[in-house]
Design an enzyme around this catalytic site. Structure first.
Site, PDB file in Angstrom:
ATOM      1  N   ASP A 175       0.739  -0.884   0.175  1.00 35.78           N
ATOM      2  CA  ASP A 175       0.154  -0.032   0.168  1.00 35.78           C
ATOM      3  C   ASP A 175       0.841   1.300  -0.060  1.00 35.78           C
ATOM      4  O   ASP A 175       2.026   1.127  -0.119  1.00 35.78           O
ATOM      5  CB  ASP A 175      -1.058  -0.054   0.892  1.00 35.78           C
ATOM      6  CG  ASP A 175      -0.274   0.194   2.358  1.00 35.78           C
ATOM      7  OD1 ASP A 175       0.801   0.278   2.665  1.00 35.78           O
ATOM      8  OD2 ASP A 175      -0.911   0.251   3.657  1.00 35.78           O
ATOM      9  N   HIS A 176       0.347   2.302   0.167  1.00 36.94           N
ATOM     10  CA  HIS A 176       1.224   3.585   0.101  1.00 36.94           C
ATOM     11  C   HIS A 176       2.096   3.767   1.328  1.00 36.94           C
ATOM     12  O   HIS A 176       3.205   4.292   1.169  1.00 36.94           O
ATOM     13  CB  HIS A 176       0.096   4.775   0.393  1.00 36.94           C
ATOM     14  CG  HIS A 176      -0.653   4.784   1.376  1.00 36.94           C
ATOM     15  ND1 HIS A 176      -1.816   3.656   1.568  1.00 36.94           N
ATOM     16  CD2 HIS A 176      -0.940   5.407   2.716  1.00 36.94           C
ATOM     17  CE1 HIS A 176      -2.475   4.018   2.647  1.00 36.94           C
ATOM     18  NE2 HIS A 176      -1.714   4.995   3.383  1.00 36.94           N
ATOM     19  N   CYS A 214       3.370  -3.107   4.044  1.00 39.38           N
ATOM     20  CA  CYS A 214       2.283  -1.968   4.320  1.00 39.38           C
ATOM     21  C   CYS A 214       3.175  -0.972   5.510  1.00 39.38           C
ATOM     22  O   CYS A 214       4.266  -1.126   5.748  1.00 39.38           O
ATOM     23  CB  CYS A 214       1.031  -2.378   4.761  1.00 39.38           C
ATOM     24  SG  CYS A 214       0.908  -3.538   6.350  1.00 39.38           S
ATOM     25  N   GLY A 215       2.364  -0.090   6.204  1.00 38.07           N
ATOM     26  CA  GLY A 215       3.138   0.628   7.176  1.00 38.07           C
ATOM     27  C   GLY A 215       3.870  -0.243   8.140  1.00 38.07           C
ATOM     28  O   GLY A 215       4.966   0.083   8.610  1.00 38.07           O
ATOM     29  N   THR A 216       2.949  -1.125   8.822  1.00 36.95           N
ATOM     30  CA  THR A 216       3.561  -1.934   9.799  1.00 36.95           C
ATOM     31  C   THR A 216       3.896  -3.319   9.455  1.00 36.95           C
ATOM     32  O   THR A 216       4.679  -4.092  10.117  1.00 36.95           O
ATOM     33  CB  THR A 216       2.599  -2.105  11.070  1.00 36.95           C
ATOM     34  OG1 THR A 216       1.389  -2.324  10.577  1.00 36.95           O
ATOM     35  CG2 THR A 216       2.319  -0.502  11.631  1.00 36.95           C
ATOM     36  N   ILE A 269       1.288  -5.644   9.590  1.00 33.71           N
ATOM     37  CA  ILE A 269       0.484  -6.131  10.343  1.00 33.71           C
ATOM     38  C   ILE A 269      -0.776  -6.425   9.606  1.00 33.71           C
ATOM     39  O   ILE A 269      -1.248  -7.607   9.318  1.00 33.71           O
ATOM     40  CB  ILE A 269      -0.140  -5.512  11.691  1.00 33.71           C
ATOM     41  CG1 ILE A 269       1.093  -5.260  12.600  1.00 33.71           C
ATOM     42  CG2 ILE A 269      -1.056  -5.999  12.287  1.00 33.71           C
ATOM     43  CD1 ILE A 269       1.037  -4.374  13.862  1.00 33.71           C
ATOM     44  N   MET A 316      -1.259  -6.546   6.045  1.00 41.59           N
ATOM     45  CA  MET A 316      -0.954  -7.374   5.206  1.00 41.59           C
ATOM     46  C   MET A 316      -0.797  -8.945   5.572  1.00 41.59           C
ATOM     47  O   MET A 316      -1.121  -9.749   4.884  1.00 41.59           O
ATOM     48  CB  MET A 316       0.438  -7.103   4.505  1.00 41.59           C
ATOM     49  CG  MET A 316       0.365  -5.491   3.615  1.00 41.59           C
ATOM     50  SD  MET A 316      -0.722  -6.134   2.002  1.00 41.59           S
ATOM     51  CE  MET A 316      -0.343  -4.442   1.320  1.00 41.59           C
ATOM     52  N   HIS A 362      12.338 -22.407   9.495  1.00 39.18           N
ATOM     53  CA  HIS A 362      11.396 -23.144  10.361  1.00 39.18           C
ATOM     54  C   HIS A 362       9.926 -23.225   9.662  1.00 39.18           C
ATOM     55  O   HIS A 362       9.404 -24.190   9.940  1.00 39.18           O
ATOM     56  CB  HIS A 362      11.390 -22.490  11.898  1.00 39.18           C
ATOM     57  CG  HIS A 362      12.537 -23.151  12.550  1.00 39.18           C
ATOM     58  ND1 HIS A 362      12.522 -22.788  13.988  1.00 39.18           N
ATOM     59  CD2 HIS A 362      13.648 -23.479  12.314  1.00 39.18           C
ATOM     60  CE1 HIS A 362      13.894 -23.356  14.451  1.00 39.18           C
ATOM     61  NE2 HIS A 362      14.546 -23.752  13.318  1.00 39.18           N
ATOM     62  N   ARG A 367      10.942 -31.975  11.951  1.00 38.52           N
ATOM     63  CA  ARG A 367       9.949 -31.729  12.811  1.00 38.52           C
ATOM     64  C   ARG A 367       9.093 -30.389  12.410  1.00 38.52           C
ATOM     65  O   ARG A 367       7.870 -30.571  12.845  1.00 38.52           O
ATOM     66  CB  ARG A 367      10.436 -31.440  14.283  1.00 38.52           C
ATOM     67  CG  ARG A 367      11.376 -30.276  14.485  1.00 38.52           C
ATOM     68  CD  ARG A 367      12.040 -30.127  15.763  1.00 38.52           C
ATOM     69  NE  ARG A 367      12.828 -29.004  15.944  1.00 38.52           N
ATOM     70  CZ  ARG A 367      14.053 -28.647  15.559  1.00 38.52           C
ATOM     71  NH1 ARG A 367      14.495 -29.640  14.581  1.00 38.52           N
ATOM     72  NH2 ARG A 367      14.716 -27.424  15.788  1.00 38.52           N
ATOM     73  N   HIS A 368       9.738 -29.616  11.306  1.00 37.15           N
ATOM     74  CA  HIS A 368       9.004 -28.424  11.149  1.00 37.15           C
ATOM     75  C   HIS A 368       8.106 -28.674   9.983  1.00 37.15           C
ATOM     76  O   HIS A 368       7.082 -28.078   9.902  1.00 37.15           O
ATOM     77  CB  HIS A 368      10.072 -27.226  10.576  1.00 37.15           C
ATOM     78  CG  HIS A 368      11.169 -26.891  11.762  1.00 37.15           C
ATOM     79  ND1 HIS A 368      10.826 -26.433  12.869  1.00 37.15           N
ATOM     80  CD2 HIS A 368      12.580 -27.047  11.582  1.00 37.15           C
ATOM     81  CE1 HIS A 368      11.841 -26.233  13.493  1.00 37.15           C
ATOM     82  NE2 HIS A 368      12.876 -26.683  12.836  1.00 37.15           N
TER      83      HIS A 368
HETATM   84  C1  RB5 Z   1      -1.783   2.825   6.262  1.00 34.55           C
HETATM   85  O1  RB5 Z   1      -1.998   4.050   7.040  1.00 34.55           O
HETATM   86  C2  RB5 Z   1      -1.825   1.760   7.584  1.00 34.55           C
HETATM   87  O2  RB5 Z   1      -2.704   1.485   8.257  1.00 34.55           O
HETATM   88  C3  RB5 Z   1      -1.302   0.435   6.767  1.00 34.55           C
HETATM   89  O3  RB5 Z   1      -0.089   0.603   5.766  1.00 34.55           O
HETATM   90  C4  RB5 Z   1      -0.753  -0.830   7.569  1.00 34.55           C
HETATM   91  O4  RB5 Z   1       0.234  -0.599   8.520  1.00 34.55           O
HETATM   92  C5  RB5 Z   1      -1.841  -1.626   8.194  1.00 34.55           C
HETATM   93  O5  RB5 Z   1      -1.553  -2.505   8.991  1.00 34.55           O
END
Ligand code: RB5
Length: 153
Positions: A7-8, A64-66, A68, A70, A97, A131-132
């Site tokens: 994303d952006h 993505c930003g974090t 998380i 994605m 693993h 095992r994995h």
């Molecule tokens: C976008 O602002 C942000 O929420 C997205 O990139 C991402 O971090 C979501 O998990």
């Protein structure tokens, strides 16, 4: 083929990773996003995860930003093992693993230098199986049970 999307919030890091992969002469399919206009990460995560889940792409990378959002999207798909990695150790473990077929990173978490080193580690590492593999089989069985898929294909 490696399919990559962002994303952006992950666009700048994604572009740096694409440049690194092209330097390594990898076959890369960059599905965007192409600029800093705000977009919804599921739209790009779904496209990458669908290609990996169907076997049309061998591997995927999502940013993505974090990382998380994605990760949440990609791991909905059968046969996708998406790993959100934060350093060189987790990038190596994701392959050795977890045999992760999608690497996920945060564009607001990692520098381009950190991220490209981590991508290289993931690409060069080998799954340890043993095992994995037994543990991955249990996840595949869970997918079968929950989704009615044949995830062990
Ligand atoms: C976008 O602002 C942000 O929420 C997205 O990139 C991402 O971090 C979501 O998990």
């Amino acid at each position: 083929m490696i399919v990559i999307g962002s994303d952006h919030g992950g666009r700048a890091l994604k572009d740096a990773i694409v440049a690194y992969l092209r330097e390594r002469e990898c076959d890369v399919n960059d599905i965007g996003t192409r600029d800093d206009n705000s977009v919804d990460y599921p739209d790009f995560g779904i496209r990458v995860a669908e290609l990996v889940s169907s076997g049309k792409a061998e591997k995927g990378i999502l940013v993505c930003g974090t990382g998380i959002g994605m990760s949440i999207v990609a791991n909905k798909f059968p046969r996708v093992r998406a790993a959100l990695v934060t350093d060189e150790f987790t990038a190596r473990m994701a392959k050795e693993h977890n045999n992760a077929n999608i690497l996920v990173m945060g564009g607001r978490v990692l520098s381009p230098d950190q991220a490209t080193v981590m991508v290289g580690i993931w690409l060069d590492a080998a799954f340890e199986a043993g095992r994995h593999q037994r543990r991955l089989d249990k996840i595949a069985e869970l997918e079968d049970r929950l989704c009615g898929t044949d995830a062990k294909r």
